[in-house]
Design a protein around this motif. Structure first.
Motif, mmCIF file in Angstrom:
data_model
loop_
_atom_site.group_PDB
_atom_site.id
_atom_site.type_symbol
_atom_site.label_atom_id
_atom_site.label_comp_id
_atom_site.label_asym_id
_atom_site.label_seq_id
_atom_site.Cartn_x
_atom_site.Cartn_y
_atom_site.Cartn_z
ATOM 1 N N PHE A 136 0.828 -1.204 0.000
ATOM 2 C CA PHE A 136 0.000 0.000 0.000
ATOM 3 C C PHE A 136 0.863 1.255 0.000
ATOM 4 C CE2 PHE A 136 0.557 -0.795 4.574
ATOM 5 C CZ PHE A 136 0.828 0.465 5.072
ATOM 6 N N THR A 137 0.265 2.349 -0.448
ATOM 7 C CA THR A 137 0.927 3.650 -0.503
ATOM 8 C C THR A 137 -0.005 4.699 0.073
ATOM 9 O OG1 THR A 137 2.133 3.038 -2.506
ATOM 10 C CG2 THR A 137 2.005 5.382 -1.988
ATOM 11 N N LEU A 138 0.539 5.551 0.926
ATOM 12 C CA LEU A 138 -0.223 6.638 1.530
ATOM 13 C C LEU A 138 0.556 7.927 1.316
ATOM 14 C CD1 LEU A 138 -1.796 6.581 5.115
ATOM 15 C CD2 LEU A 138 -0.722 8.614 4.190
ATOM 16 N N LYS A 139 -0.019 8.858 0.564
ATOM 17 C CA LYS A 139 0.631 10.142 0.367
ATOM 18 C C LYS A 139 0.558 10.961 1.644
ATOM 19 C CE LYS A 139 0.686 14.254 -2.585
ATOM 20 N NZ LYS A 139 0.022 14.994 -3.697
ATOM 21 N N ASP A 140 1.666 11.590 1.997
ATOM 22 C CA ASP A 140 1.698 12.401 3.214
ATOM 23 C C ASP A 140 0.572 13.427 3.161
ATOM 24 O OD1 ASP A 140 2.307 14.183 5.326
ATOM 25 O OD2 ASP A 140 4.411 13.611 5.224
ATOM 26 N N LEU A 185 -10.067 13.881 4.772
ATOM 27 C CA LEU A 185 -10.066 12.647 3.992
ATOM 28 C C LEU A 185 -8.652 12.306 3.542
ATOM 29 C CD1 LEU A 185 -11.870 10.458 2.633
ATOM 30 C CD2 LEU A 185 -11.879 11.917 0.608
ATOM 31 N N ILE A 186 -8.212 11.093 3.856
ATOM 32 C CA ILE A 186 -6.906 10.603 3.423
ATOM 33 C C ILE A 186 -7.144 9.321 2.634
ATOM 34 C CG2 ILE A 186 -4.650 9.753 4.162
ATOM 35 C CD1 ILE A 186 -5.005 11.341 6.738
ATOM 36 N N ARG A 187 -6.533 9.194 1.480
ATOM 37 C CA ARG A 187 -6.731 8.024 0.635
ATOM 38 C C ARG A 187 -5.475 7.159 0.613
ATOM 39 N NH1 ARG A 187 -9.821 8.766 -4.956
ATOM 40 N NH2 ARG A 187 -11.410 9.250 -3.375
ATOM 41 N N ILE A 188 -5.675 5.848 0.703
ATOM 42 C CA ILE A 188 -4.575 4.891 0.711
ATOM 43 C C ILE A 188 -4.729 3.972 -0.497
ATOM 44 C CG2 ILE A 188 -3.434 3.068 2.025
ATOM 45 C CD1 ILE A 188 -5.072 4.350 4.465
ATOM 46 N N LEU A 189 -3.721 3.943 -1.334
ATOM 47 C CA LEU A 189 -3.741 3.087 -2.515
ATOM 48 C C LEU A 189 -3.290 1.685 -2.123
ATOM 49 C CD1 LEU A 189 -4.021 2.773 -5.601
ATOM 50 C CD2 LEU A 189 -1.607 3.438 -5.784
ATOM 51 N N VAL A 190 -4.125 0.690 -2.426
ATOM 52 C CA VAL A 190 -3.799 -0.713 -2.147
ATOM 53 C C VAL A 190 -3.325 -1.355 -3.433
ATOM 54 C CG1 VAL A 190 -4.684 -2.921 -1.329
ATOM 55 C CG2 VAL A 190 -5.519 -0.790 -0.318
ATOM 56 N N ASN A 207 -11.709 -1.144 -5.926
ATOM 57 C CA ASN A 207 -11.222 0.046 -6.609
ATOM 58 C C ASN A 207 -9.827 0.440 -6.145
ATOM 59 O OD1 ASN A 207 -13.529 0.339 -8.179
ATOM 60 N ND2 ASN A 207 -14.603 1.399 -6.526
ATOM 61 N N ASN A 208 -9.138 -0.476 -5.459
ATOM 62 C CA ASN A 208 -7.725 -0.332 -5.114
ATOM 63 C C ASN A 208 -7.416 0.768 -4.106
ATOM 64 O OD1 ASN A 208 -7.018 -2.471 -6.761
ATOM 65 N ND2 ASN A 208 -6.659 -1.162 -8.529
ATOM 66 N N TYR A 209 -8.370 1.197 -3.336
ATOM 67 C CA TYR A 209 -8.033 2.154 -2.292
ATOM 68 C C TYR A 209 -9.009 2.059 -1.123
ATOM 69 C CZ TYR A 209 -11.813 5.255 -3.914
ATOM 70 O OH TYR A 209 -13.031 5.774 -4.259
ATOM 71 N N VAL A 210 -8.526 2.501 0.030
ATOM 72 C CA VAL A 210 -9.387 2.738 1.182
ATOM 73 C C VAL A 210 -9.150 4.179 1.597
ATOM 74 C CG1 VAL A 210 -9.362 0.338 1.947
ATOM 75 C CG2 VAL A 210 -7.661 1.929 2.831
ATOM 76 N N GLN A 211 -10.008 4.711 2.442
ATOM 77 C CA GLN A 211 -9.881 6.114 2.809
ATOM 78 C C GLN A 211 -10.187 6.322 4.289
ATOM 79 O OE1 GLN A 211 -12.446 7.999 -0.005
ATOM 80 N NE2 GLN A 211 -14.241 6.806 0.564
ATOM 81 N N ILE A 212 -9.594 7.369 4.831
ATOM 82 C CA ILE A 212 -9.757 7.693 6.243
ATOM 83 C C ILE A 212 -10.471 9.027 6.346
ATOM 84 C CG2 ILE A 212 -8.568 8.085 8.434
ATOM 85 C CD1 ILE A 212 -6.143 6.616 7.123
ATOM 86 N N ARG A 213 -11.522 9.061 7.139
ATOM 87 C CA ARG A 213 -12.266 10.299 7.348
ATOM 88 C C ARG A 213 -12.377 10.567 8.848
ATOM 89 N NH1 ARG A 213 -15.510 13.222 4.102
ATOM 90 N NH2 ARG A 213 -15.632 11.545 2.554
ATOM 91 N N GLY A 214 -12.130 11.825 9.242
ATOM 92 C CA GLY A 214 -12.209 12.191 10.646
ATOM 93 C C GLY A 214 -10.856 12.608 11.185
ATOM 94 N N SER A 215 -10.722 12.616 12.498
ATOM 95 C CA SER A 215 -9.501 13.094 13.147
ATOM 96 C C SER A 215 -8.833 11.986 13.941
ATOM 97 C CB SER A 215 -9.824 14.272 14.077
ATOM 98 O OG SER A 215 -8.690 14.627 14.840
ATOM 99 N N PHE A 216 -7.675 11.539 13.461
ATOM 100 C CA PHE A 216 -6.923 10.556 14.245
ATOM 101 C C PHE A 216 -6.403 11.186 15.532
ATOM 102 C CE2 PHE A 216 -2.805 8.687 15.408
ATOM 103 C CZ PHE A 216 -3.217 7.392 15.714
ATOM 104 N N ALA A 217 -5.986 12.442 15.462
ATOM 105 C CA ALA A 217 -5.454 13.125 16.648
ATOM 106 C C ALA A 217 -6.466 13.136 17.788
ATOM 107 C CB ALA A 217 -5.041 14.552 16.291
ATOM 108 N N VAL A 258 1.225 4.525 10.512
ATOM 109 C CA VAL A 258 1.610 5.675 9.691
ATOM 110 C C VAL A 258 0.980 6.954 10.244
ATOM 111 C CG1 VAL A 258 1.554 6.711 7.397
ATOM 112 C CG2 VAL A 258 1.915 4.252 7.645
ATOM 113 N N LEU A 259 -0.305 6.888 10.585
ATOM 114 C CA LEU A 259 -0.983 8.064 11.147
ATOM 115 C C LEU A 259 -0.313 8.507 12.442
ATOM 116 C CD1 LEU A 259 -4.728 7.090 10.580
ATOM 117 C CD2 LEU A 259 -3.324 8.627 9.202
ATOM 118 N N ASP A 260 0.072 7.549 13.272
ATOM 119 C CA ASP A 260 0.756 7.846 14.527
ATOM 120 C C ASP A 260 2.042 8.633 14.258
ATOM 121 O OD1 ASP A 260 1.147 6.622 17.615
ATOM 122 O OD2 ASP A 260 3.014 6.990 16.548
ATOM 123 N N TYR A 261 2.815 8.195 13.285
ATOM 124 C CA TYR A 261 4.087 8.867 12.975
ATOM 125 C C TYR A 261 3.851 10.260 12.403
ATOM 126 C CZ TYR A 261 9.018 9.203 11.645
ATOM 127 O OH TYR A 261 10.341 9.585 11.534
#
Length: 224
Positions: free
Chosen positions: A116-120, A131-136, A150-160, A213-216
């Motif tokens: 997988f790939t996650l753009k900073d 919204l953060i998109r992760i390419l699988v 569709n080769n991706y998952v996405q994150i919505r909301g606040s990890f912090a 990755v989100l933690d870092y």
């Protein structure tokens, strides 16, 4: 009791890290005395199922390692920096730097395989909309129950704030990051102890890798 599901979805790492019912994982930060020590993930039986090593353990920045409960490496996650130079006519040149995170698994021979790939998100306009998109990567099976169709998952909301959802490409929740009020009151810091709720038949190792990755990125337990 978790909610059972008859649907089968294709894993990113391995089906052995999924469950037939919804699972609640507990993430606990390693002691503060270890900067970049990472975190430990336990199941409902208080058994350690995953650990994430940060730069304080690995001795290098921009690198994370996800291990299973037996201490075997599952994922190597690295931050990649790429420079692009675009020429404009004969005079102007635009130098662009792209930063992304890449997660690698291992085949039977121990060779790295990009999963997988996650753009900073700091460089993406998508982060402004939460919204953060992760390419699988790979070649998923054609299935109406395949969350990676569709080769991706996405994150919505606040990890912090420990309040975010991980969704498939159709917008269905496959995992949630949450903190119970009692838990926050017990530890006093929502960043030290929280839950990941993973839907049935979803690859938990992949989800924990994304959380690492989100933690870092947020400068938390895995960064020095």
């Amino acid at each position: 009791m978790g909610v059972r599901s008859s649907k089968a979805v294709d894993p990113v790492l391995s089906r052995r890290y999924s469950s037939e019912s919804e699972a609640t994982l507990v993430v606990r930060r390693r002691p503060h005395m270890v900067n970049g020590g990472g975190f430990v993930v336990s199941n409902s039986k208080q058994q350690v199922v995953f650990t994430v090593d940060g730069c304080g353990v690995l001795g290098t920045k921009d690198k994370l390692v996800l291990k299973n409960g037996d201490g075997n490496d599952l994922l190597l996650i690295r931050k990649m920096v790429t420079n692009f130079i675009f020429m404009g006519g004969m005079v102007q040149a635009l130098n662009m730097v792209h930063k992304k995170w890449e997660g690698f698994g291992y085949d039977k021979e121990g060779t790295e395989k990009l999963l997988f790939t996650l753009k900073d998100p700091k460089e993406s306009c998508l982060v402004q909309h939460g919204l953060i998109r992760i390419l699988v990567h790979g070649k998923p099976k054609i299935s109406t129950c395949n969350i990676y169709n569709n080769n991706y998952v996405q994150i919505r909301g606040s990890f912090a704030e420990r309040d975010c959802n991980i969704m498939d490409s159709d917008g269905r929740n496959i995992a949630q990051v949450r903190i119970e009020k009692e838990m926050e009151e017990m530890v006093g810091n929502k960043k030290d102890l929280y839950n990941i709720i993973v839907k049935a038949n979803v690859d938990q190792a992949f989800i924990v890798g994304v959380i690492a990755v989100l933690d870092y990125i947020h400068g938390e337990s895995t960064i020095c």
